[in-house]
Scaffold this motif. Structure first.
Motif, PDB file in Angstrom:
ATOM      1  N   ALA A 117      -5.772  -6.289  -1.224  1.00 58.74           N
ATOM      2  CA  ALA A 117      -4.908  -7.105  -0.371  1.00 58.74           C
ATOM      3  C   ALA A 117      -3.553  -6.429  -0.168  1.00 58.74           C
ATOM      4  CB  ALA A 117      -4.732  -8.487  -0.984  1.00 58.74           C
ATOM      5  N   LYS A 118      -3.042  -5.793  -1.205  1.00 66.69           N
ATOM      6  CA  LYS A 118      -1.782  -5.054  -1.082  1.00 66.69           C
ATOM      7  C   LYS A 118      -1.998  -3.722  -0.367  1.00 66.69           C
ATOM      8  CE  LYS A 118       0.097  -7.028  -5.367  1.00 66.69           C
ATOM      9  NZ  LYS A 118       0.615  -6.730  -6.726  1.00 66.69           N
ATOM     10  N   SER A 119      -3.127  -3.102  -0.629  1.00 69.32           N
ATOM     11  CA  SER A 119      -3.403  -1.809  -0.005  1.00 69.32           C
ATOM     12  C   SER A 119      -3.568  -1.935   1.503  1.00 69.32           C
ATOM     13  CB  SER A 119      -4.672  -1.204  -0.620  1.00 69.32           C
ATOM     14  OG  SER A 119      -4.956   0.051  -0.065  1.00 69.32           O
ATOM     15  N   GLN A 120      -3.951  -3.109   1.978  1.00 66.70           N
ATOM     16  CA  GLN A 120      -4.118  -3.305   3.409  1.00 66.70           C
ATOM     17  C   GLN A 120      -2.781  -3.286   4.144  1.00 66.70           C
ATOM     18  OE1 GLN A 120      -6.352  -6.832   4.378  1.00 66.70           O
ATOM     19  NE2 GLN A 120      -7.018  -6.043   6.352  1.00 66.70           N
ATOM     20  N   MET A 121      -1.693  -3.378   3.417  1.00 63.55           N
ATOM     21  CA  MET A 121      -0.352  -3.304   4.015  1.00 63.55           C
ATOM     22  C   MET A 121       0.337  -1.986   3.687  1.00 63.55           C
ATOM     23  SD  MET A 121       0.966  -7.217   3.338  1.00 63.55           S
ATOM     24  CE  MET A 121       0.674  -7.133   1.569  1.00 63.55           C
ATOM     25  N   ASP A 122      -0.425  -0.988   3.238  1.00 62.02           N
ATOM     26  CA  ASP A 122       0.150   0.305   2.867  1.00 62.02           C
ATOM     27  C   ASP A 122       0.779   0.964   4.093  1.00 62.02           C
ATOM     28  OD1 ASP A 122      -0.288   2.326   0.310  1.00 62.02           O
ATOM     29  OD2 ASP A 122      -0.008   3.396   2.202  1.00 62.02           O
ATOM     30  N   PRO A 123       1.917   1.636   3.918  1.00 65.25           N
ATOM     31  CA  PRO A 123       2.542   2.306   5.077  1.00 65.25           C
ATOM     32  C   PRO A 123       1.729   3.477   5.616  1.00 65.25           C
ATOM     33  CG  PRO A 123       3.724   2.793   3.034  1.00 65.25           C
ATOM     34  CD  PRO A 123       2.756   1.707   2.716  1.00 65.25           C
ATOM     35  N   LYS A 124       0.789   3.994   4.840  1.00 61.43           N
ATOM     36  CA  LYS A 124      -0.041   5.110   5.304  1.00 61.43           C
ATOM     37  C   LYS A 124      -1.215   4.556   6.114  1.00 61.43           C
ATOM     38  CE  LYS A 124      -0.909   9.579   5.213  1.00 61.43           C
ATOM     39  NZ  LYS A 124       0.021  10.552   5.802  1.00 61.43           N
ATOM     40  N   PRO A 125      -1.331   4.897   7.408  1.00 63.59           N
ATOM     41  CA  PRO A 125      -2.401   4.315   8.238  1.00 63.59           C
ATOM     42  C   PRO A 125      -3.802   4.611   7.726  1.00 63.59           C
ATOM     43  CG  PRO A 125      -0.732   5.382   9.604  1.00 63.59           C
ATOM     44  CD  PRO A 125      -0.431   5.741   8.189  1.00 63.59           C
ATOM     45  N   SER A 126      -4.033   5.829   7.247  1.00 63.22           N
ATOM     46  CA  SER A 126      -5.375   6.174   6.777  1.00 63.22           C
ATOM     47  C   SER A 126      -5.787   5.334   5.579  1.00 63.22           C
ATOM     48  CB  SER A 126      -5.428   7.662   6.413  1.00 63.22           C
ATOM     49  OG  SER A 126      -4.465   7.984   5.426  1.00 63.22           O
ATOM     50  N   ILE A 127      -4.834   4.942   4.760  1.00 64.28           N
ATOM     51  CA  ILE A 127      -5.141   4.086   3.611  1.00 64.28           C
ATOM     52  C   ILE A 127      -5.549   2.695   4.091  1.00 64.28           C
ATOM     53  CG2 ILE A 127      -4.137   2.969   1.571  1.00 64.28           C
ATOM     54  CD1 ILE A 127      -2.482   5.438   1.101  1.00 64.28           C
ATOM     55  N   ARG A 128      -4.898   2.204   5.118  1.00 62.97           N
ATOM     56  CA  ARG A 128      -5.269   0.891   5.646  1.00 62.97           C
ATOM     57  C   ARG A 128      -6.681   0.916   6.234  1.00 62.97           C
ATOM     58  NH1 ARG A 128       0.014   1.348   7.955  1.00 62.97           N
ATOM     59  NH2 ARG A 128      -0.820   1.333  10.079  1.00 62.97           N
ATOM     60  N   VAL A 129      -7.018   2.006   6.903  1.00 56.86           N
ATOM     61  CA  VAL A 129      -8.365   2.130   7.462  1.00 56.86           C
ATOM     62  C   VAL A 129      -9.401   2.160   6.345  1.00 56.86           C
ATOM     63  CG1 VAL A 129      -9.923   3.601   8.783  1.00 56.86           C
ATOM     64  CG2 VAL A 129      -7.573   3.283   9.549  1.00 56.86           C
ATOM     65  N   ASN A 130      -9.168   2.989   5.333  1.00 51.47           N
ATOM     66  CA  ASN A 130     -10.122   3.092   4.225  1.00 51.47           C
ATOM     67  C   ASN A 130     -10.205   1.791   3.433  1.00 51.47           C
ATOM     68  OD1 ASN A 130     -11.077   5.797   4.528  1.00 51.47           O
ATOM     69  ND2 ASN A 130      -9.112   6.532   3.781  1.00 51.47           N
ATOM     70  N   THR A 131      -9.125   1.037   3.418  1.00 46.93           N
ATOM     71  CA  THR A 131      -9.150  -0.247   2.721  1.00 46.93           C
ATOM     72  C   THR A 131     -10.110  -1.215   3.392  1.00 46.93           C
ATOM     73  OG1 THR A 131      -6.863   0.020   1.951  1.00 46.93           O
ATOM     74  CG2 THR A 131      -7.756  -2.208   1.995  1.00 46.93           C
ATOM     75  N   ILE A 132     -10.034  -1.322   4.708  1.00 48.94           N
ATOM     76  CA  ILE A 132     -10.931  -2.258   5.404  1.00 48.94           C
ATOM     77  C   ILE A 132     -12.370  -1.764   5.340  1.00 48.94           C
ATOM     78  CG2 ILE A 132     -10.732  -1.258   7.720  1.00 48.94           C
ATOM     79  CD1 ILE A 132     -10.715  -4.987   6.765  1.00 48.94           C
ATOM     80  N   ILE A 133     -12.568  -0.445   5.301  1.00 51.50           N
ATOM     81  CA  ILE A 133     -13.918   0.092   5.125  1.00 51.50           C
ATOM     82  C   ILE A 133     -14.483  -0.335   3.770  1.00 51.50           C
ATOM     83  CG2 ILE A 133     -15.242   2.225   4.804  1.00 51.50           C
ATOM     84  CD1 ILE A 133     -13.455   3.525   6.894  1.00 51.50           C
ATOM     85  N   SER A 160      -6.512  -6.667  10.084  1.00 50.72           N
ATOM     86  CA  SER A 160      -6.668  -5.311  10.610  1.00 50.72           C
ATOM     87  C   SER A 160      -6.722  -5.297  12.132  1.00 50.72           C
ATOM     88  CB  SER A 160      -7.942  -4.673  10.039  1.00 50.72           C
ATOM     89  OG  SER A 160      -7.821  -4.482   8.646  1.00 50.72           O
ATOM     90  N   LEU A 161      -7.203  -6.376  12.745  1.00 55.10           N
ATOM     91  CA  LEU A 161      -7.201  -6.446  14.206  1.00 55.10           C
ATOM     92  C   LEU A 161      -5.780  -6.445  14.768  1.00 55.10           C
ATOM     93  CD1 LEU A 161     -10.013  -8.985  15.182  1.00 55.10           C
ATOM     94  CD2 LEU A 161      -9.969  -6.520  15.538  1.00 55.10           C
ATOM     95  N   ARG A 162      -4.831  -6.910  13.971  1.00 52.04           N
ATOM     96  CA  ARG A 162      -3.432  -6.954  14.408  1.00 52.04           C
ATOM     97  C   ARG A 162      -2.659  -5.711  13.974  1.00 52.04           C
ATOM     98  NH1 ARG A 162      -5.328 -11.973  13.721  1.00 52.04           N
ATOM     99  NH2 ARG A 162      -4.535 -13.661  15.033  1.00 52.04           N
ATOM    100  N   ASP A 163      -3.345  -4.756  13.366  1.00 52.20           N
ATOM    101  CA  ASP A 163      -2.698  -3.528  12.916  1.00 52.20           C
ATOM    102  C   ASP A 163      -2.277  -2.692  14.119  1.00 52.20           C
ATOM    103  OD1 ASP A 163      -2.502  -0.669  11.744  1.00 52.20           O
ATOM    104  OD2 ASP A 163      -2.784  -1.911   9.972  1.00 52.20           O
ATOM    105  N   SER A 164      -1.197  -1.957  13.970  1.00 51.65           N
ATOM    106  CA  SER A 164      -0.726  -1.104  15.065  1.00 51.65           C
ATOM    107  C   SER A 164      -1.526   0.182  15.196  1.00 51.65           C
ATOM    108  CB  SER A 164       0.756  -0.768  14.840  1.00 51.65           C
ATOM    109  OG  SER A 164       0.932  -0.085  13.600  1.00 51.65           O
ATOM    110  N   PHE A 165      -2.332   0.518  14.188  1.00 52.18           N
ATOM    111  CA  PHE A 165      -3.104   1.765  14.187  1.00 52.18           C
ATOM    112  C   PHE A 165      -4.464   1.491  14.822  1.00 52.18           C
ATOM    113  CE2 PHE A 165      -5.303   5.235  11.615  1.00 52.18           C
ATOM    114  CZ  PHE A 165      -4.745   6.264  12.373  1.00 52.18           C
TER     115      PHE A 165
END
Length: 767
Positions: free
Chosen positions: A449-465, A490-495
């Motif tokens: 849940a915290k990792s989904q808000m990580d400033p690194k975009p690739s981490i957010r992608v891998n989190t939802i995966i 994740s649908l509201r993510d800027s990446f």
């Protein structure tokens, strides 16, 4: 393998404390066409294990009771005795000797006959040359240091390969000490060998060591030619001349070694083996330099025989790692150097340890180091562990992951270095199948849940995966809420890749959601992506997934049962009218008059509708008189809220008449007199300047009009400024003075607050 021979061999070996396994060499096999390895041996050779430590061994067995072996007994006893006496690194390592009335046993390190080894492994030329170097040094030791003749050196019988890839000398049946051996086996027993060597006793006596030279020359050609001693076969250029001189008995083995020493020393495997043997004598700085600069150069080429790096290099690396980890650092600089050395050694241990073919050996050698490295919580070591995890995770059990690795692994999510966080996330994906359901729900989801808000975009992608991948392990009572919340975020993510991954998740998990969840939650989230301003690809995929969900809803809707008839939407209103409408009001309403027939026909009792309800509610106490009409008006107001009314007080909320109200009534009488004196026009002009009152309010509370009983005329009240300052009832114009503090104000405020707090289920969609 032959089942009968294996069973007999196991039964024969039941009296020794070792376990027999597969049979490697069977000289008693009567089948024609057996390999020369079987025909040239007097020993039955087995793979085995030592029950004390479960380590692999090789068992050489010679049966004393078998009739065939009577003529080989002296040869076996000579080998048995000489192997006890002579020790050298190039000679096969002996673990145990066992002799009883039935058999002779020689227990050695695990080995394989060279001829069989070369049939199953294609060795690089560098590896073959390194093996020849080992054998020439061993034979030189026997000839020069032991003053002995090996005798009968043979490609099929004399050489074995251990697990490190080293070529070891065995087959000591004809070994003869040229000075002190009374039996002189080379002369007396050579004719008893299964495949007698071409021995000329007289030529051997003239120069015994030249006989070993001749046999070594034949062996070199056989190694490069699959067992054949054809001299027309091409050897490495540097070996051609020396090998021919060996076969011509022009040089002995020690001279051969000196002649080809530069060639042997230039061999990569020979140099590497020499460095490893000297490693234990190096200082720490020299060791670190070797591991960081020289070792990568040695290991970049795939030239080593099977087992060389795993069993020769790896044990040395493990030994060095344990020594460095136990050492103490007195200064910060030494501490940094120590951690750097440990990280370098750990990287090499995992690199070569993952190539081990035996899971038992990995468990014994490498696992303890992995567990201790995870517990160390050092960033460099952690990165090494996570980088190699895909290669060694197959060696780890579920209990290893859950008990020793999972908790330290989660600590990587808190690291300030994004590489550690991202590598940790990928590592969780690799071992997720070995993590328990309890750990997923109570520990991992909280971190994700915290990792989904990580400033690194690739981490957010891998989190939802990862969330999509672990969906099957989430508790059923919270599974869908977790998935919908995570995917919607994740649908509201800027990446853009994060949005695409979330859409893919909704697509793959469509069977997880109920129709109620799809209608109330999922479709709303997907609809947001239909208008994505950043990517047309997101919009296109969102449209496809949205249609997929909508189609499932429509499909289900078609399957719903069809009612017997359409529900009468006006049934409830008609029932209400029958119960509450006054009889006199009905008579007056139903009586047609000239000019309004159509209106009455549209609003009669038989065609009851909202037009009739409007008339009924406007009757008040005038139509039908009495309590019935008033009750109808009251019931209707309570059952059907007025959506256009803004805080208008009901009759129950009106305050008790005060002196200010009496004053206002007397002014209304003066206003009636004005109509008689012709002042009505002036009053109408002033009234037109006021804001128009809400119609519904004027119907329900008939204030502002009076009727002259003599003329029947209805007059509109003029604006009365003084009464408006003192009363809470006003038309259109707000009072400029401070409102009187009365119960009316309190009631109105309470009423408004109650209306505002009501939740009608629509949210603010209608505001």
């Amino acid at each position: 393998m032959n089942f009968l021979s294996k069973t007999i061999g196991s039964f024969a070996g039941s009296s020794i404390p070792y376990t027999f396994k597969e049979k490697l060499i069977d000289p008693t096999n009567p089948i024609s066409g057996v390999s020369q390895v079987d025909r040239n041996s007097i020993w039955t050779v087995y793979d085995g294990t030592n029950p004390k430590d479960s380590l692999q061994v090789t068992i050489f067995e010679f049966s004393l009771k078998e009739a065939r072996n009577k003529r080989f007994e002296l040869l076996a006893r000579n080998a048995f005795r000489k192997l006890k006496m002579i020790k050298f690194p190039g000679i096969i390592s002996i673990i145990d000797f066992i002799e009883n009335d039935v058999s002779l046993y020689i227990i050695t390190e695990p080995v394989v006959p060279l001829a069989l080894f070369l049939q199953t492994h294609s060795l690089h030329q560098e590896a073959i040359v390194a093996g020849i170097n080992d054998l020439s040094r061993t034979l030189t030791f026997l000839n020069e240091d032991c003053n002995s003749l090996y005798g009968g050196f043979d490609y099929f019988r004399s050489v074995f390969v251990n697990c490190q890839g080293d070529w070891k000398l065995m087959g000591f049946e004809l070994v003869t000490n040229l000075q002190s051996d009374p039996d002189q086996p080379i002369y007396r027993l050579s004719r008893s060998m299964p495949e007698p060597p071409d021995v000329d006793p007289e030529s051997i006596r003239r120069d015994p060591k030249k006989y070993d030279s001749y046999k070594l020359g034949q062996f070199i050609y056989a190694v490069f030619n699959g067992g054949s001693v054809d001299t027309n076969f091409k050897l490495p250029v540097k070996l051609v001349g020396p090998s021919k001189r060996l076969m011509a008995k022009r040089i002995n083995i020690s001279q051969f070694g000196k002649e080809v020493e530069p060639y042997f020393q230039a061999n990569t495997i020979v140099k590497f083996a020499s460095q490893l043997s000297e490693l234990k004598f190096m200082k720490s700085d020299a060791k670190l330099d070797f591991f960081k600069t020289q070792l990568p150069q040695y290991t970049q080429d795939d030239i080593y025989p099977p087992g060389f790096l795993d069993h020769k290099l790896l044990p040395e690396l493990v030994s060095q790692y344990q020594q460095v980890s136990k050492s103490s650092a007195s200064t910060e600089l030494e501490s940094v150097a120590k951690q750097e050395t440990l990280a370098t050694l750990l990287d090499l241990i995992l690199k070569f340890g993952t190539k081990l073919s035996s899971e038992e050996e990995f468990r014994r050698v490498v696992k303890p180091i992995i567990f201790s490295a995870f517990a160390a919580n050092d960033r460099a070591m952690r990165l090494v562990l996570l980088t190699h995890l895909p290669n060694y995770q197959n060696f780890l059990t579920d209990s290893d992951i859950q008990g020793k690795i999972f908790t330290p692994l989660l600590g990587g999510f808190q690291d300030t270095n994004f590489m550690i966080r991202e590598t940790t996330l990928k590592s969780i994906t690799i071992v997720i199948d070995k993590i328990s359901v309890k750990q997923v729900n109570q520990e991992l989801l909280r971190v994700l849940a915290k990792s989904q808000m990580d400033p690194k975009p690739s981490i957010r992608v891998n989190t939802i995966i990862l969330i999509i991948k672990i969906s099957s392990k989430i508790y059923a009572n919270s599974k869908n809420n977790v998935l919908i919340t995570a995917l919607a975020k994740s649908l509201r993510d800027s990446f853009v890749p994060c949005k695409m991954t979330a859409l893919h998740g909704f697509e793959t998990l469509i069977d997880e959601f109920s129709l109620e969840e799809i209608c109330s939650k999922v479709l709303g989230h997907l609809a947001i992506s239909l208008m994505d301003r950043k990517s047309s690809k997101v919009r296109a995929n969102a449209k496809r997934v949205f249609d997929l969900y909508l189609s499932s809803v429509e499909t289900h809707a078609k399957e719903l049962p069809v009612a017997d008839g359409d529900e009468d939407e006006d049934e409830e209103e008609r029932e209400f009218f029958k119960r509450h409408a006054p009889q006199q009001a009905e008579a007056k309403v139903d009586t047609p008059t000239a000019g309004n027939n159509n209106n009455n026909n549209n609003n009669n009792i038989g065609g009851f509708g909202w037009g009739m309800v409007s008339k009924l509610t406007s009757l008040g106490g005038a139509v039908g008189g009495g309590a019935a009409a008033g009750q109808l008006n009251s019931d209707f107001n309570r059952s059907t809220p007025d959506l256009t009314r803004v805080g208008t007080p009901t009759q129950e909320e009106l305050p008790i008449t005060t002196s200010a109200d009496t004053t206002m009534a007397s002014n209304w009488n003066e206003f009636n007199d004005a109509w008689d004196t012709g002042a009505g026009d002036e009053v109408e002009v002033e009234l037109a300047q006021l804001p128009k009152p809400i119609v519904e309010n004027t119907k329900k509370i008939n204030l502002g009009r009076s009727t002259d009983t003599s003329t029947g005329r209805t007059a509109v009240a003029p604006p009365l400024r003084k009464p408006l300052k003192t009363t809470s009832l006003r038309l259109g114009q707000a009072a400029k003075t401070e409102k009187p503090k009365s119960n009316l104000k309190l009631n109105l405020n309470l009423k408004v607050e109650e209306d505002d707090d009501e939740e009608d289920g629509w949210g603010d969609g209608w505001s």
